[in-house]
Structure formats: structure tokens, C-alpha cells
Design a protein around this motif. Structure first.
Motif, short mmCIF file in Angstrom:
data_model
loop_
_atom_site.label_atom_id
_atom_site.label_comp_id
_atom_site.label_asym_id
_atom_site.label_seq_id
_atom_site.Cartn_x
_atom_site.Cartn_y
_atom_site.Cartn_z
N PRO A 181 43.20 46.09 39.39
CA PRO A 181 42.65 45.21 38.35
C PRO A 181 42.17 45.93 37.09
N VAL A 182 41.54 47.08 37.22
CA VAL A 182 41.03 47.78 36.04
C VAL A 182 42.18 48.29 35.18
N THR A 183 43.14 48.93 35.80
CA THR A 183 44.30 49.43 35.06
C THR A 183 45.08 48.30 34.43
N PHE A 184 45.23 47.19 35.16
CA PHE A 184 45.94 46.03 34.63
C PHE A 184 45.23 45.50 33.38
N ALA A 185 43.91 45.45 33.40
CA ALA A 185 43.16 44.99 32.24
C ALA A 185 43.34 45.95 31.06
N ILE A 186 43.32 47.24 31.33
CA ILE A 186 43.50 48.23 30.26
C ILE A 186 44.89 48.11 29.66
N VAL A 187 45.91 47.99 30.51
CA VAL A 187 47.28 47.86 30.03
C VAL A 187 47.46 46.58 29.23
N SER A 188 46.72 45.53 29.61
CA SER A 188 46.79 44.24 28.91
C SER A 188 45.89 44.20 27.68
N LYS A 189 45.24 45.32 27.37
CA LYS A 189 44.32 45.43 26.24
C LYS A 189 43.16 44.43 26.35
N ALA A 190 42.66 44.28 27.57
CA ALA A 190 41.53 43.39 27.87
C ALA A 190 40.32 44.26 28.22
N GLU A 191 39.68 44.78 27.19
CA GLU A 191 38.61 45.75 27.38
C GLU A 191 37.40 45.16 28.11
N ASN A 192 37.02 43.93 27.78
CA ASN A 192 35.84 43.32 28.41
C ASN A 192 36.02 43.17 29.91
N THR A 193 37.17 42.64 30.32
CA THR A 193 37.39 42.45 31.75
C THR A 193 37.64 43.79 32.45
N ALA A 194 38.18 44.77 31.73
CA ALA A 194 38.37 46.10 32.32
C ALA A 194 37.03 46.72 32.67
N LYS A 195 36.09 46.63 31.76
CA LYS A 195 34.76 47.17 32.02
C LYS A 195 34.07 46.41 33.14
N PHE A 196 34.23 45.08 33.16
CA PHE A 196 33.62 44.25 34.19
C PHE A 196 34.18 44.60 35.57
N MET A 197 35.49 44.71 35.68
CA MET A 197 36.12 45.05 36.96
C MET A 197 35.78 46.49 37.36
N ALA A 198 35.64 47.39 36.39
CA ALA A 198 35.28 48.77 36.70
C ALA A 198 33.88 48.82 37.32
N ARG A 199 32.97 48.04 36.78
CA ARG A 199 31.61 47.99 37.36
C ARG A 199 31.65 47.44 38.78
N MET A 200 32.47 46.41 39.01
CA MET A 200 32.55 45.80 40.35
C MET A 200 33.15 46.76 41.37
N SER A 201 34.06 47.61 40.94
CA SER A 201 34.73 48.50 41.89
C SER A 201 34.20 49.92 41.86
N ASN A 202 33.11 50.15 41.13
CA ASN A 202 32.49 51.47 41.02
C ASN A 202 33.47 52.53 40.52
N VAL A 203 34.24 52.17 39.49
CA VAL A 203 35.19 53.08 38.87
C VAL A 203 34.66 53.44 37.50
N ASN A 204 34.79 54.69 37.11
CA ASN A 204 34.37 55.12 35.78
C ASN A 204 35.43 54.67 34.78
N TYR A 205 35.08 53.68 33.97
CA TYR A 205 36.02 53.10 33.01
C TYR A 205 36.51 54.15 32.01
N GLU A 206 35.61 54.93 31.45
CA GLU A 206 35.97 55.92 30.43
C GLU A 206 36.91 56.98 31.00
N GLU A 207 36.66 57.40 32.24
CA GLU A 207 37.51 58.41 32.87
C GLU A 207 38.91 57.85 33.14
#
Length: 104
Positions: free
Chosen positions: A73-99
Motif C-alpha cells: 500500500p505505501v509503495t502503491f500510494a507513492i507510485v500513484s503520487k498520493a503523498e497523504n495516503t502514503a504517509k498515512f499507510m506508512a504510519r499504520m504499517s510502521n514503515v519509514n516513509y522518507e526512507e
């Protein structure tokens, strides 16, 4: 000897049948997962939250197990240029968005 061979064939058949059934997803659940992917792509945290809530699936399970167009989900949001949902999904999955963004 025949009993052992027949028993082995039956056991292998049961394992293969069990693995085929594990991959089945009913149409309702599949439709809910597609809605979640569409919400991720929309870049709206509100739509995403509603889609996850309506699906009845645990948000942690969505963030860890969902695959949208071959991406998590996080990568899909980034590829789709959906920054808000990428950050939201990154927080939910404990993934470092910036990294993750730096790796892409």
C-alpha cells in the motif's frame, strides 16, 4: 507397499486441494479490497479511512497484507503520487516513509 504409495498420493492431493482453497477470496471481500486500493490512489485520507472501516478488515492487516497492482500500500500510494495516503499507510504499517521514498 501399495498402501504406502496410495496413502502418499492421497495426502499430497489433500495438501494441494487445501492450498487451492486458501487462495479463494469471495467477491464481496475482493470488492472491498479494490475500494481500499482506489482510496489509496485518490490521496484522500478520509476516503481511505471510510474504505477500511467499511471493509471490516483490521487496518494493520490491510497495511501489512494488501497488494495493489503488485505493490504494497505505501509503495502503491507513492507510485500513484498520493503523498497523504502514503504517509498515512506508512504510519499504520510502521514503515519509514522518507526512507522508502529515497529507495524509489
Amino acid at each position: 507397499m501399495k498402501k504406502i504409495i496410495i496413502g502418499s498420493i492421497l495426502t499430497a492431493g489433500l495438501f494441494l486441494a487445501g492450498s487451492a482453497q486458501a487462495k479463494y477470496i469471495d467477491k464481496h471481500t475482493e470488492a472491498n479490497l479494490v475500494k481500499i486500493c482506489e482510496a489509496i490512489q485518490s490521496d484522500s485520507k478520509i476516503k481511505l479511512h471510510i474504505a477500511i472501516r467499511d471493509s471490516g478488515i483490521n487496518p494493520k492487516a490491510v497495511s501489512k497484507g494488501l497488494v495493489c497492482n503488485g505493490y504494497d500500500p505505501v509503495t502503491f500510494a507513492i507510485v500513484s503520487k498520493a503523498e497523504n495516503t502514503a504517509k498515512f499507510m506508512a504510519r499504520m504499517s510502521n514503515v519509514n516513509y522518507e526512507e522508502l521514498l529515497a529507495k524509489l
